[in-house]
Design a protein around this motif. Structure first.
Motif, PDB file in Angstrom:
ATOM      1  N   TRP A  66      49.955  84.860  21.423  1.00 30.15           N
ATOM      2  CA  TRP A  66      50.257  83.560  20.810  1.00 30.15           C
ATOM      3  C   TRP A  66      50.732  82.573  21.873  1.00 30.15           C
ATOM      4  CZ3 TRP A  66      54.809  80.681  20.221  1.00 30.15           C
ATOM      5  CH2 TRP A  66      54.763  79.654  19.275  1.00 30.15           C
ATOM      6  N   GLN A  67      51.595  83.043  22.768  1.00 27.69           N
ATOM      7  CA  GLN A  67      52.115  82.189  23.831  1.00 27.69           C
ATOM      8  C   GLN A  67      51.000  81.774  24.791  1.00 27.69           C
ATOM      9  OE1 GLN A  67      54.975  80.801  24.355  1.00 27.69           O
ATOM     10  NE2 GLN A  67      56.402  81.825  22.975  1.00 27.69           N
ATOM     11  N   VAL A  68      50.110  82.693  25.114  1.00 24.39           N
ATOM     12  CA  VAL A  68      49.004  82.380  26.031  1.00 24.39           C
ATOM     13  C   VAL A  68      48.182  81.224  25.476  1.00 24.39           C
ATOM     14  CG1 VAL A  68      46.840  83.222  27.026  1.00 24.39           C
ATOM     15  CG2 VAL A  68      48.863  84.689  27.020  1.00 24.39           C
ATOM     16  N   ILE A  69      47.855  81.293  24.195  1.00 17.25           N
ATOM     17  CA  ILE A  69      47.050  80.240  23.574  1.00 17.25           C
ATOM     18  C   ILE A  69      47.838  78.938  23.494  1.00 17.25           C
ATOM     19  CG2 ILE A  69      45.803  79.526  21.508  1.00 17.25           C
ATOM     20  CD1 ILE A  69      44.481  81.869  22.899  1.00 17.25           C
ATOM     21  N   LYS A  70      49.054  79.004  22.948  1.00 22.85           N
ATOM     22  CA  LYS A  70      49.840  77.797  22.703  1.00 22.85           C
ATOM     23  C   LYS A  70      50.189  77.046  23.983  1.00 22.85           C
ATOM     24  CE  LYS A  70      52.046  76.256  19.739  1.00 22.85           C
ATOM     25  NZ  LYS A  70      51.872  74.945  19.046  1.00 22.85           N
ATOM     26  N   ASN A  71      50.355  77.761  25.086  1.00 21.71           N
ATOM     27  CA  ASN A  71      50.754  77.123  26.337  1.00 21.71           C
ATOM     28  C   ASN A  71      49.568  76.682  27.187  1.00 21.71           C
ATOM     29  OD1 ASN A  71      53.494  77.398  25.757  1.00 21.71           O
ATOM     30  ND2 ASN A  71      53.601  79.426  26.688  1.00 21.71           N
ATOM     31  N   THR A  72      48.367  76.774  26.653  1.00 23.75           N
ATOM     32  CA  THR A  72      47.179  76.304  27.368  1.00 23.75           C
ATOM     33  C   THR A  72      47.081  74.793  27.233  1.00 23.75           C
ATOM     34  OG1 THR A  72      46.008  78.381  26.937  1.00 23.75           O
ATOM     35  CG2 THR A  72      44.661  76.470  27.507  1.00 23.75           C
ATOM     36  N   PRO A  73      46.880  74.081  28.331  1.00 22.96           N
ATOM     37  CA  PRO A  73      46.789  72.616  28.263  1.00 22.96           C
ATOM     38  C   PRO A  73      45.735  72.148  27.253  1.00 22.96           C
ATOM     39  CG  PRO A  73      46.921  73.335  30.547  1.00 22.96           C
ATOM     40  CD  PRO A  73      46.767  74.586  29.720  1.00 22.96           C
ATOM     41  N   VAL A  89      45.470  89.742  29.784  1.00 22.94           N
ATOM     42  CA  VAL A  89      45.429  90.011  28.339  1.00 22.94           C
ATOM     43  C   VAL A  89      43.977  90.123  27.859  1.00 22.94           C
ATOM     44  CG1 VAL A  89      47.667  89.020  27.735  1.00 22.94           C
ATOM     45  CG2 VAL A  89      45.661  87.521  27.894  1.00 22.94           C
ATOM     46  N   THR A  90      43.091  90.556  28.755  1.00 22.63           N
ATOM     47  CA  THR A  90      41.679  90.677  28.396  1.00 22.63           C
ATOM     48  C   THR A  90      41.453  91.718  27.299  1.00 22.63           C
ATOM     49  OG1 THR A  90      41.362  92.251  30.200  1.00 22.63           O
ATOM     50  CG2 THR A  90      40.852  89.951  30.659  1.00 22.63           C
ATOM     51  N   ASN A  91      42.406  92.653  27.151  1.00 22.59           N
ATOM     52  CA  ASN A  91      42.264  93.682  26.119  1.00 22.59           C
ATOM     53  C   ASN A  91      42.794  93.224  24.766  1.00 22.59           C
ATOM     54  OD1 ASN A  91      44.932  93.658  27.028  1.00 22.59           O
ATOM     55  ND2 ASN A  91      45.238  95.829  26.547  1.00 22.59           N
ATOM     56  N   ARG A  92      43.363  91.995  24.722  1.00 27.35           N
ATOM     57  CA  ARG A  92      43.904  91.492  23.456  1.00 27.35           C
ATOM     58  C   ARG A  92      43.322  90.131  23.062  1.00 27.35           C
ATOM     59  NH1 ARG A  92      50.122  91.755  24.397  1.00 27.35           N
ATOM     60  NH2 ARG A  92      49.482  91.691  26.572  1.00 27.35           N
ATOM     61  N   ILE A  93      42.928  89.332  24.032  1.00 25.37           N
ATOM     62  CA  ILE A  93      42.184  88.098  23.741  1.00 25.37           C
ATOM     63  C   ILE A  93      40.765  88.354  24.233  1.00 25.37           C
ATOM     64  CG2 ILE A  93      42.002  85.620  24.090  1.00 25.37           C
ATOM     65  CD1 ILE A  93      44.965  85.509  24.592  1.00 25.37           C
ATOM     66  N   LEU A  94      39.864  88.566  23.300  1.00 21.04           N
ATOM     67  CA  LEU A  94      38.572  89.165  23.607  1.00 21.04           C
ATOM     68  C   LEU A  94      37.437  88.171  23.803  1.00 21.04           C
ATOM     69  CD1 LEU A  94      38.781  91.991  20.920  1.00 21.04           C
ATOM     70  CD2 LEU A  94      39.612  92.041  23.282  1.00 21.04           C
ATOM     71  N   ASP A  95      37.518  87.028  23.155  1.00 19.50           N
ATOM     72  CA  ASP A  95      36.384  86.115  23.224  1.00 19.50           C
ATOM     73  C   ASP A  95      36.849  84.702  22.881  1.00 19.50           C
ATOM     74  OD1 ASP A  95      33.826  85.238  23.579  1.00 19.50           O
ATOM     75  OD2 ASP A  95      32.956  86.290  21.871  1.00 19.50           O
ATOM     76  N   VAL A  96      36.231  83.722  23.532  1.00 19.99           N
ATOM     77  CA  VAL A  96      36.501  82.309  23.263  1.00 19.99           C
ATOM     78  C   VAL A  96      35.162  81.624  23.066  1.00 19.99           C
ATOM     79  CG1 VAL A  96      37.589  80.193  24.095  1.00 19.99           C
ATOM     80  CG2 VAL A  96      38.543  82.416  24.761  1.00 19.99           C
ATOM     81  N   GLN A  97      34.983  80.951  21.940  1.00 22.06           N
ATOM     82  CA  GLN A  97      33.693  80.362  21.630  1.00 22.06           C
ATOM     83  C   GLN A  97      33.835  78.932  21.108  1.00 22.06           C
ATOM     84  OE1 GLN A  97      30.651  81.566  22.125  1.00 22.06           O
ATOM     85  NE2 GLN A  97      31.313  83.573  22.880  1.00 22.06           N
ATOM     86  N   LEU A 105      41.359  78.673  29.083  1.00 23.09           N
ATOM     87  CA  LEU A 105      41.752  79.887  28.378  1.00 23.09           C
ATOM     88  C   LEU A 105      41.165  81.128  29.043  1.00 23.09           C
ATOM     89  CD1 LEU A 105      41.720  79.451  24.488  1.00 23.09           C
ATOM     90  CD2 LEU A 105      43.471  80.531  25.908  1.00 23.09           C
ATOM     91  N   GLU A 106      39.883  81.057  29.371  1.00 29.00           N
ATOM     92  CA  GLU A 106      39.237  82.221  29.988  1.00 29.00           C
ATOM     93  C   GLU A 106      39.882  82.564  31.324  1.00 29.00           C
ATOM     94  OE1 GLU A 106      34.793  81.808  27.982  1.00 29.00           O
ATOM     95  OE2 GLU A 106      35.215  80.817  29.894  1.00 29.00           O
ATOM     96  N   GLN A 107      40.304  81.542  32.066  1.00 30.37           N
ATOM     97  CA  GLN A 107      40.987  81.791  33.342  1.00 30.37           C
ATOM     98  C   GLN A 107      42.377  82.386  33.103  1.00 30.37           C
ATOM     99  OE1 GLN A 107      41.609  78.305  35.746  1.00 30.37           O
ATOM    100  NE2 GLN A 107      41.899  79.495  37.612  1.00 30.37           N
ATOM    101  N   ARG A 108      43.118  81.839  32.127  1.00 26.79           N
ATOM    102  CA  ARG A 108      44.457  82.331  31.835  1.00 26.79           C
ATOM    103  C   ARG A 108      44.427  83.762  31.301  1.00 26.79           C
ATOM    104  NH1 ARG A 108      48.789  79.289  30.938  1.00 26.79           N
ATOM    105  NH2 ARG A 108      49.240  80.161  28.873  1.00 26.79           N
TER     106      ARG A 108
END
Length: 217
Positions: free
Chosen positions: A108-115, A62-70, A53-56
Motif C-alpha cells: 500500500w505504501q509503495v503505491i501511495k508514495n509513487t509520484p 516487492v516483485t513477489n507482491r506487486i505483480l503487474d501494472v497495466q 511504479l515498475e521501477q519502484r
C-alpha cells in the motif's frame, strides 16, 4: 493502516501467476490471492506512473507482491491529413492505472508514495472523530469486471476516431460542395461520415459528407 487478504473464490485472478510461483507451491497459493486494484492518478500521467511504479517495485523488492501494472487501451484509427488512417491506442480509463497485487501495509505504501498517484479506488472510511475526511479503503475489482476490461482491450476491433463533433464549424475541401462552409450536426465514426448544415441557395440544408472531405474552419 492494516490490511487482510481476501481469500474468497472470486479473489482468484483470471491471469496465471508468474513462473516463479510455479517453482514454490506455498508461493503459488499466496499469489493466487492477488487482486486487481484501480489507482487514480494525475491527469495525463498514466504512463509516467506505470514506469515509476515498475521501477519502484524492483528497487523496493516487492516483485513477489506487486505483480503487474497495466493501462488498458483499445485500438483506434486516427484520420490523417492525407485521408488515410493511422492506427493508435486510446486509454479505456483515462486517469487510472490498474495494479495486480497482494494488499498489505508495505505494498500500500509503495503505491501511495509513487509520484502522481492520487489514491486507490475504494470505499471512504469516515473518521472516528473530527470533521476531516477519512481514508480510502482500497476495494479490489471483481473477477468479471477484470475479465471484461482486458477482453475489451484485447479483442476490440480498431475504432475510427473523428476529431469533430456536433457544433463544429467546417469547410468542404472536395466534391460538389467544395468551398462551402457549414456546421456539423451529426458524426458517424463507424461509417466515417458526418452530416452538416450547408447554406445552399440561401437555405440551411443537411448534407452527408465523408470525413476526409472536410476540415474545421
Amino acid at each position: 493502516m492494516t490490511f487482510t487478504s481476501d481469500t474468497s473464490d472470486e479473489s482468484r485472478d483470471l491471469n496465471q501467476p508468474y513462473s516463479a510461483a510455479g517453482e514454490n507451491p506455498e508461493e503459488a497459493v499466496q499469489l493466487e490471492k492477488a487482486r486487481w486494484y484501480a489507482i487514480q492518478v494525475a491527469s495525463g500521467c498514466e504512463k509516467r506512473v506505470k514506469a515509476n511504479l515498475e521501477q519502484r517495485i524492483q528497487t523496493l523488492d516487492v516483485t513477489n507482491r506487486i505483480l503487474d501494472v497495466q493501462i488498458p487501451e483499445t485500438p483506434v484509427l486516427r484520420p490523417q491529413k492525407d485521408g488515410k488512417a493511422k492506427e493508435g491506442a486510446e486509454k479505456v480509463f483515462p486517469g487510472y492505472v490498474l495494479v495486480r497485487m497482494l494488499m498489505d501495509d508495505d505494498t500500500w505504501q509503495v503505491i501511495k508514495n509513487t509520484p502522481n498517484v492520487i489514491n486507490f479506488v475504494g470505499a471512504e472510511q469516515k473518521r472516528r472523530y473530527g470533521r476531516g475526511r477519512g481514508h480510502v479503503k482500497p476495494m479490489p475489482l471483481g473477477h468479471s469486471e477484470v475479465e471484461r476490461i482486458f477482453k475489451q482491450s484485447q479483442e476490440q476491433e480498431p475504432v475510427r476516431k473523428i476529431d469533430m463533433a456536433a457544433g463544429d464549424k467546417i469547410v468542404v475541401l472536395s466534391g460538389p460542395f467544395k468551398d462551402f462552409e457549414g456546421e456539423v450536426i451529426e458524426v458517424s465514426g463507424e461509417r466515417n461520415k458526418l452530416k452538416a448544415l450547408l447554406s445552399i441557395f440561401g437555405r440551411d440544408t443537411p448534407v452527408e459528407l465523408e470525413v476526409n472531405q472536410v476540415q474545421k474552419s
